[in-house]
Write a protein that holds these residues in place. Sequence first.
Motif, PDB file in Angstrom:
ATOM      1  N   SER A 104      -1.019  -0.090   8.897  1.00  0.00           N
ATOM      2  CA  SER A 104      -0.994  -0.834   7.631  1.00  0.00           C
ATOM      3  C   SER A 104      -1.049  -2.317   7.943  1.00  0.00           C
ATOM      4  O   SER A 104      -0.247  -2.831   8.731  1.00  0.00           O
ATOM      5  CB  SER A 104       0.271  -0.521   6.838  1.00  0.00           C
ATOM      6  N   ASP A 105      -1.992  -3.029   7.303  1.00  0.00           N
ATOM      7  CA  ASP A 105      -2.068  -4.469   7.534  1.00  0.00           C
ATOM      8  C   ASP A 105      -0.933  -5.213   6.841  1.00  0.00           C
ATOM      9  O   ASP A 105      -0.773  -6.424   7.030  1.00  0.00           O
ATOM     10  CB  ASP A 105      -3.422  -5.018   7.091  1.00  0.00           C
ATOM     11  N   LYS A 106      -0.121  -4.511   6.059  1.00  0.00           N
ATOM     12  CA  LYS A 106       1.038  -5.129   5.410  1.00  0.00           C
ATOM     13  C   LYS A 106       2.106  -5.544   6.407  1.00  0.00           C
ATOM     14  O   LYS A 106       3.015  -6.310   6.069  1.00  0.00           O
ATOM     15  CB  LYS A 106       1.660  -4.166   4.387  1.00  0.00           C
ATOM     16  N   ILE A 107       2.030  -5.033   7.649  1.00  0.00           N
ATOM     17  CA  ILE A 107       3.047  -5.385   8.643  1.00  0.00           C
ATOM     18  C   ILE A 107       2.739  -6.723   9.293  1.00  0.00           C
ATOM     19  O   ILE A 107       3.566  -7.255  10.048  1.00  0.00           O
ATOM     20  CB  ILE A 107       3.169  -4.299   9.729  1.00  0.00           C
ATOM     21  N   ARG A 108       1.567  -7.300   9.034  1.00  0.00           N
ATOM     22  CA  ARG A 108       1.232  -8.590   9.615  1.00  0.00           C
ATOM     23  C   ARG A 108       2.056  -9.687   8.953  1.00  0.00           C
ATOM     24  O   ARG A 108       2.449  -9.588   7.806  1.00  0.00           O
ATOM     25  CB  ARG A 108      -0.255  -8.885   9.446  1.00  0.00           C
ATOM     26  N   GLY A 109       2.321 -10.757   9.711  1.00  0.00           N
ATOM     27  CA  GLY A 109       3.012 -11.896   9.130  1.00  0.00           C
ATOM     28  C   GLY A 109       4.513 -11.810   9.267  1.00  0.00           C
ATOM     29  O   GLY A 109       5.054 -10.933   9.938  1.00  0.00           O
ATOM     30  N   HIS A 110       5.175 -12.741   8.574  1.00  0.00           N
ATOM     31  CA  HIS A 110       6.624 -12.876   8.783  1.00  0.00           C
ATOM     32  C   HIS A 110       7.475 -12.210   7.729  1.00  0.00           C
ATOM     33  O   HIS A 110       8.682 -12.395   7.708  1.00  0.00           O
ATOM     34  CB  HIS A 110       7.024 -14.341   8.951  1.00  0.00           C
ATOM     35  N   GLY A 111       6.900 -11.445   6.833  1.00  0.00           N
ATOM     36  CA  GLY A 111       7.693 -10.545   5.991  1.00  0.00           C
ATOM     37  C   GLY A 111       8.059 -11.088   4.629  1.00  0.00           C
ATOM     38  O   GLY A 111       7.867 -10.411   3.613  1.00  0.00           O
ATOM     39  N   ILE A 112       8.566 -12.313   4.555  1.00  0.00           N
ATOM     40  CA  ILE A 112       9.036 -12.829   3.276  1.00  0.00           C
ATOM     41  C   ILE A 112       7.877 -13.070   2.305  1.00  0.00           C
ATOM     42  O   ILE A 112       7.964 -12.692   1.130  1.00  0.00           O
ATOM     43  CB  ILE A 112       9.888 -14.098   3.465  1.00  0.00           C
ATOM     44  N   PRO A 113       6.754 -13.693   2.713  1.00  0.00           N
ATOM     45  CA  PRO A 113       5.648 -13.822   1.760  1.00  0.00           C
ATOM     46  C   PRO A 113       5.143 -12.474   1.261  1.00  0.00           C
ATOM     47  O   PRO A 113       4.785 -12.340   0.085  1.00  0.00           O
ATOM     48  CB  PRO A 113       4.559 -14.545   2.578  1.00  0.00           C
ATOM     49  N   GLU A 114       5.134 -11.489   2.139  1.00  0.00           N
ATOM     50  CA  GLU A 114       4.686 -10.162   1.728  1.00  0.00           C
ATOM     51  C   GLU A 114       5.641  -9.560   0.703  1.00  0.00           C
ATOM     52  O   GLU A 114       5.213  -8.880  -0.243  1.00  0.00           O
ATOM     53  CB  GLU A 114       4.558  -9.261   2.952  1.00  0.00           C
ATOM     54  N   ALA A 115       6.940  -9.804   0.879  1.00  0.00           N
ATOM     55  CA  ALA A 115       7.923  -9.322  -0.102  1.00  0.00           C
ATOM     56  C   ALA A 115       7.730 -10.020  -1.442  1.00  0.00           C
ATOM     57  O   ALA A 115       7.777  -9.389  -2.508  1.00  0.00           O
ATOM     58  CB  ALA A 115       9.336  -9.545   0.422  1.00  0.00           C
ATOM     59  N   ILE A 116       7.511 -11.349  -1.410  1.00  0.00           N
ATOM     60  CA  ILE A 116       7.277 -12.098  -2.650  1.00  0.00           C
ATOM     61  C   ILE A 116       6.039 -11.587  -3.369  1.00  0.00           C
ATOM     62  O   ILE A 116       6.029 -11.395  -4.594  1.00  0.00           O
ATOM     63  CB  ILE A 116       7.136 -13.601  -2.337  1.00  0.00           C
ATOM     64  N   GLU A 117       4.984 -11.343  -2.605  1.00  0.00           N
ATOM     65  CA  GLU A 117       3.742 -10.873  -3.214  1.00  0.00           C
ATOM     66  C   GLU A 117       3.921  -9.492  -3.833  1.00  0.00           C
ATOM     67  O   GLU A 117       3.394  -9.211  -4.917  1.00  0.00           O
ATOM     68  CB  GLU A 117       2.635 -10.842  -2.162  1.00  0.00           C
ATOM     69  N   ALA A 118       4.666  -8.630  -3.162  1.00  0.00           N
ATOM     70  CA  ALA A 118       4.922  -7.302  -3.729  1.00  0.00           C
ATOM     71  C   ALA A 118       5.709  -7.413  -5.035  1.00  0.00           C
ATOM     72  O   ALA A 118       5.465  -6.674  -5.990  1.00  0.00           O
ATOM     73  CB  ALA A 118       5.685  -6.443  -2.724  1.00  0.00           C
TER      74      ALA A 118
END
Length: 581
Positions: free
Chosen positions: A94-108
């Motif tokens: 899953s490309d969702k694991i890329r990056g530092h996590g917090i921006p991905e959480a905000i986007e979700a």
Amino acid sequence: MSPTRSVSRTPRLADHSADWRLVPLAGAAVLIGAGAAGGAWLLMRLISLATNLFWFGTLSTGPREIADANVGLAVLAIPVIGSLIVGLMARFGSDKIRGHGIPEAIEAILYGESRLSLKVAILKPLSSAISIGSGGPFGAEGPIIMTGGAIGSLFAQQFKLSAAERKTLLVAGAAAGMTGIFGTPLAAILLAIEVLLFEWKPRSFVPVVIAVLVSLGLRPLLMGSGPLFPFPGASTPDFGTAALALGMGLVIGLEATALSWLLYRVEDAFHRLPVHWMWWPALGAIVVGLGGLIDAHVLGAGYANIQALLDGSLTMQVALTLLVVKATVWLVALGSGTSGGVLAPLLILGGALGVLLGQFLPGAVGFWAMIGMAGILSGAMRAPLTGALFAVELTGHFDALPATIAASAGAYGVSVLIMRRSILTEKIARRGRHVLQEYSVDPLDFLQAGELMSRDPDTLPGEMKIGAAVAFFAQGAAHRSYPVIDPAGRLLGLASRSDALRWQVEGDLNDVSLAEALSDPLQPYAFRHAPIGEVADLMVETGIGRVPIVDEATGRVVGILSRHDLLKARTATRRTELERT
């Protein structure tokens, strides 16, 4: 006025919108807090396991420092191997694991209805453990925020909760996970409020607090108790110290701005490479390995570096080397899109600059390192209260809170004036999604219909014949619809241009009165004290652009609220921001 003739959208007026759904959410938060605490323990064990495997060749979950390993030139290869594994996991997992996590959480939260998948819950901590364990210069907080958030989101999805309730439990899991790692409950709650929730409501606040407290209660059994980075020699707070801390915060704010700018320039450079993004982490890891040759202390999460900065045991030369080399390897590695968190590296970079500046300030350099840590979190993440509380909870020096708040305010002020977005939201904006991080009261929620309505509106009498009404609209009526009232002024319904066209087509209705023709029992209206936001919702649901406002006691029509009136509320609020008188 008979309630069967119309629908009122008047809510139960109260300070908050909480209802009894808060109780099951609070109960769910207990389970999610426990799950997130367990996830934090598992993540730290995975990082230790990966560290032992990559650097010491042993199968152990005991804590080890990468700087203690003696691997020679293999320091160039180990980060590359780990990054290759992470790239493959992102490409085929899953490309969702890329990056530092917090921006991905905000986007979700903002754009994905707070849905996180089981795949992310499993792969994010695993990939982060491999990344950090193989020398990636990251912390564990970003991964645990995603992992804890996934636990809350999956729980909510299992029980078919609403998107808003999913958001609450996602953030509760994220804050509980952060508490499990760092033992900073107040900072975790404030991070939820300042960065993740995008609201201030009892429905979200209470479950977040409960999840955090459960995680805090379990932490001594899983991770140990006490501050994570205790140190002696904190300064006694006074006006002079707070003023100096404010000045340091201004300098740290410039550092935070520079780091964010450099990070996204590095990311841009990777995007220009003619190779698939799966290979970018391995390319970035080459720089990480070179940094490890210069100083092995820049590899891994670097919690020992944070402790050394606070203890004041580093010379200016070592602190400067740590600042430059750690910043370089972290920026390149994070810009390459590998998996890892930003809090621990930011603490090191802010603390190192604090140590350098502290050489020229009164008091222990460890105190100024703590001030630098508070400032860098505030400036980079745009979370001033989180930064101030995080620094004092990590160290146990709550007496330094006035100074950390001063530093956080200084860094925050510089950051928001110079930088359009934070280090977290810039990544989201680059995907075409703007995030506004300011909270204010929506004028549609605190203004009432009676304040904005047009008073004494034009009406049509119920005894008017259909023929006369058709002629009235055909001759150029000023409005698209009119309230129809009885002799006492009570609302009977609405007559519109579309009604007139329908009556004209149907024919044989010329002698029928409007009161007889308007038989729809669902004509909308609102009371004078109804928030205009509720009236706006009613307009959207019914497609009617002019809603009659009636007196609750008599049922008489006292006004009309149109779409134009709603826009006036926005304009009035904007004037209070811009006009100077």
